[in-house]
Design a protein around this motif. Structure first.
Motif, PDB file in Angstrom:
ATOM      1  N   THR A  26       0.919  -1.205  -0.166  1.00  0.00           N
ATOM      2  CA  THR A  26      -0.006  -0.150  -0.021  1.00  0.00           C
ATOM      3  C   THR A  26       1.005   1.107  -0.072  1.00  0.00           C
ATOM      4  N   ILE A  27       1.909   1.307   0.833  1.00  0.00           N
ATOM      5  CA  ILE A  27       2.810   2.374   0.845  1.00  0.00           C
ATOM      6  C   ILE A  27       3.603   2.556  -0.655  1.00  0.00           C
ATOM      7  N   ARG A  28       3.959   1.412  -1.415  1.00  0.00           N
ATOM      8  CA  ARG A  28       4.696   1.553  -2.481  1.00  0.00           C
ATOM      9  C   ARG A  28       3.527   2.083  -3.567  1.00  0.00           C
ATOM     10  N   ASP A  29       2.102   1.587  -3.338  1.00  0.00           N
ATOM     11  CA  ASP A  29       0.743   2.048  -4.325  1.00  0.00           C
ATOM     12  C   ASP A  29       0.789   3.400  -4.049  1.00  0.00           C
ATOM     13  N   TRP A  30       0.713   4.020  -2.753  1.00  0.00           N
ATOM     14  CA  TRP A  30       0.527   5.408  -2.646  1.00  0.00           C
ATOM     15  C   TRP A  30       1.714   6.323  -3.276  1.00  0.00           C
ATOM     16  N   VAL A  31       2.858   5.872  -3.357  1.00  0.00           N
ATOM     17  CA  VAL A  31       4.048   6.412  -4.097  1.00  0.00           C
ATOM     18  C   VAL A  31       3.513   6.476  -5.509  1.00  0.00           C
ATOM     19  N   ARG A  32       3.442   5.305  -6.128  1.00  0.00           N
ATOM     20  CA  ARG A  32       3.079   5.297  -7.648  1.00  0.00           C
ATOM     21  C   ARG A  32       2.045   6.181  -7.599  1.00  0.00           C
ATOM     22  N   ARG A  33       0.921   6.441  -7.031  1.00  0.00           N
ATOM     23  CA  ARG A  33      -0.428   7.277  -7.314  1.00  0.00           C
ATOM     24  C   ARG A  33      -0.200   8.578  -6.998  1.00  0.00           C
ATOM     25  N   GLY A  34       1.111   8.999  -6.365  1.00  0.00           N
ATOM     26  CA  GLY A  34       1.485  10.578  -6.021  1.00  0.00           C
ATOM     27  C   GLY A  34       0.884  10.687  -4.657  1.00  0.00           C
ATOM     28  N   ILE A  35       0.505   9.954  -3.666  1.00  0.00           N
ATOM     29  CA  ILE A  35      -0.158  10.410  -2.757  1.00  0.00           C
ATOM     30  C   ILE A  35       0.792  10.526  -1.524  1.00  0.00           C
ATOM     31  N   LEU A  36       2.160   9.815  -1.857  1.00  0.00           N
ATOM     32  CA  LEU A  36       3.225   9.905  -0.816  1.00  0.00           C
ATOM     33  C   LEU A  36       4.450  10.107  -1.624  1.00  0.00           C
ATOM     34  N   THR A  37       5.547  10.856  -1.194  1.00  0.00           N
ATOM     35  CA  THR A  37       6.569  11.071  -1.647  1.00  0.00           C
ATOM     36  C   THR A  37       7.787  10.504  -1.136  1.00  0.00           C
ATOM     37  N   ARG A  38       8.996   9.941  -1.474  1.00  0.00           N
ATOM     38  CA  ARG A  38       9.926   9.445  -1.040  1.00  0.00           C
ATOM     39  C   ARG A  38      11.020  10.703  -0.703  1.00  0.00           C
ATOM     40  N   CYS A  39      11.565  10.676   0.589  1.00  0.00           N
ATOM     41  CA  CYS A  39      12.694  11.736   0.854  1.00  0.00           C
ATOM     42  C   CYS A  39      13.838  11.383   0.794  1.00  0.00           C
ATOM     43  N   TYR A  48      10.713   7.715   4.024  1.00  0.00           N
ATOM     44  CA  TYR A  48       9.773   8.608   3.888  1.00  0.00           C
ATOM     45  C   TYR A  48       9.746   9.471   5.345  1.00  0.00           C
ATOM     46  N   ARG A  49       9.063  10.623   5.234  1.00  0.00           N
ATOM     47  CA  ARG A  49       9.071  11.769   6.388  1.00  0.00           C
ATOM     48  C   ARG A  49       7.794  11.026   7.060  1.00  0.00           C
ATOM     49  N   ILE A  50       7.758  11.359   8.474  1.00  0.00           N
ATOM     50  CA  ILE A  50       6.664  10.563   9.194  1.00  0.00           C
ATOM     51  C   ILE A  50       5.471  11.655   8.876  1.00  0.00           C
ATOM     52  N   GLU A  51       5.667  12.757   8.987  1.00  0.00           N
ATOM     53  CA  GLU A  51       4.526  13.778   8.554  1.00  0.00           C
ATOM     54  C   GLU A  51       3.950  13.782   7.206  1.00  0.00           C
ATOM     55  N   ASP A  52       4.768  13.007   6.286  1.00  0.00           N
ATOM     56  CA  ASP A  52       3.940  12.627   4.692  1.00  0.00           C
ATOM     57  C   ASP A  52       3.448  11.283   4.983  1.00  0.00           C
ATOM     58  N   ILE A  53       3.659  10.659   5.713  1.00  0.00           N
ATOM     59  CA  ILE A  53       2.882   9.186   5.966  1.00  0.00           C
ATOM     60  C   ILE A  53       1.485   9.766   6.649  1.00  0.00           C
ATOM     61  N   GLU A  54       1.663  10.571   7.800  1.00  0.00           N
ATOM     62  CA  GLU A  54       0.475  10.887   8.382  1.00  0.00           C
ATOM     63  C   GLU A  54      -0.620  11.821   7.464  1.00  0.00           C
ATOM     64  N   ALA A  55      -0.045  12.594   6.486  1.00  0.00           N
ATOM     65  CA  ALA A  55      -0.853  13.138   5.528  1.00  0.00           C
ATOM     66  C   ALA A  55      -1.391  12.380   4.660  1.00  0.00           C
ATOM     67  N   ALA A  56      -0.534  11.546   3.974  1.00  0.00           N
ATOM     68  CA  ALA A  56      -1.113  10.406   3.152  1.00  0.00           C
ATOM     69  C   ALA A  56      -2.252   9.544   3.768  1.00  0.00           C
ATOM     70  N   LEU A  57      -2.174   9.212   5.035  1.00  0.00           N
ATOM     71  CA  LEU A  57      -3.336   8.418   5.454  1.00  0.00           C
ATOM     72  C   LEU A  57      -4.521   9.364   5.665  1.00  0.00           C
ATOM     73  N   ARG A  58      -4.494  10.623   5.779  1.00  0.00           N
ATOM     74  CA  ARG A  58      -5.785  11.573   5.847  1.00  0.00           C
ATOM     75  C   ARG A  58      -5.970  12.004   4.507  1.00  0.00           C
ATOM     76  N   ALA A  59      -5.222  11.871   3.457  1.00  0.00           N
ATOM     77  CA  ALA A  59      -5.486  12.099   2.192  1.00  0.00           C
ATOM     78  C   ALA A  59      -6.647  11.492   1.369  1.00  0.00           C
ATOM     79  N   ALA A  60      -7.608  12.221   0.427  1.00  0.00           N
ATOM     80  CA  ALA A  60      -8.427  11.591   0.024  1.00  0.00           C
ATOM     81  C   ALA A  60      -7.760  10.634  -1.294  1.00  0.00           C
ATOM     82  N   LYS A  61      -8.107   9.496  -1.587  1.00  0.00           N
ATOM     83  CA  LYS A  61      -7.718   8.808  -2.586  1.00  0.00           C
ATOM     84  C   LYS A  61      -8.076   8.686  -3.701  1.00  0.00           C
ATOM     85  N   PRO A  62      -7.491   8.977  -4.719  1.00  0.00           N
ATOM     86  CA  PRO A  62      -8.090   8.945  -5.979  1.00  0.00           C
ATOM     87  C   PRO A  62      -8.653   7.591  -6.581  1.00  0.00           C
TER      88      PRO A  62
END
Length: 73
Positions: A26-39, A48-62
């Protein structure tokens, strides 16, 4: 081999998945879909930054065409 200790404030893919309560795929899928970025890290061992992971959890998933809707419990 995983990092013995990733840089402060970051998590590896497996640790990010554990923190988010999802599978590493799921983490790799979020990266592929642009929801999460590697740092940083390497292509095979990204971090990945912890703040980015928390934001990805709250983000609307396309959604994708034909994807089944998630039923609320």
């Amino acid at each position: 081999m995983e990092y013995l200790s990733p840089p402060r404030g970051t998590l590896t893919t497996s640790l990010a998945a554990l923190a988010a309560g999802v599978q590493p795929a799921t983490i790799r899928d979020w990266v592929r879909r642009g929801i999460l970025t590697r740092c940083g890290g390497t292509p095979k061992r990204p971090v990945y930054r912890i703040e980015d992971i928390e934001a990805a959890l709250r983000a609307a998933k396309p959604s994708r065409p034909g994807q089944r809707a998630v039923k609320a419990a």
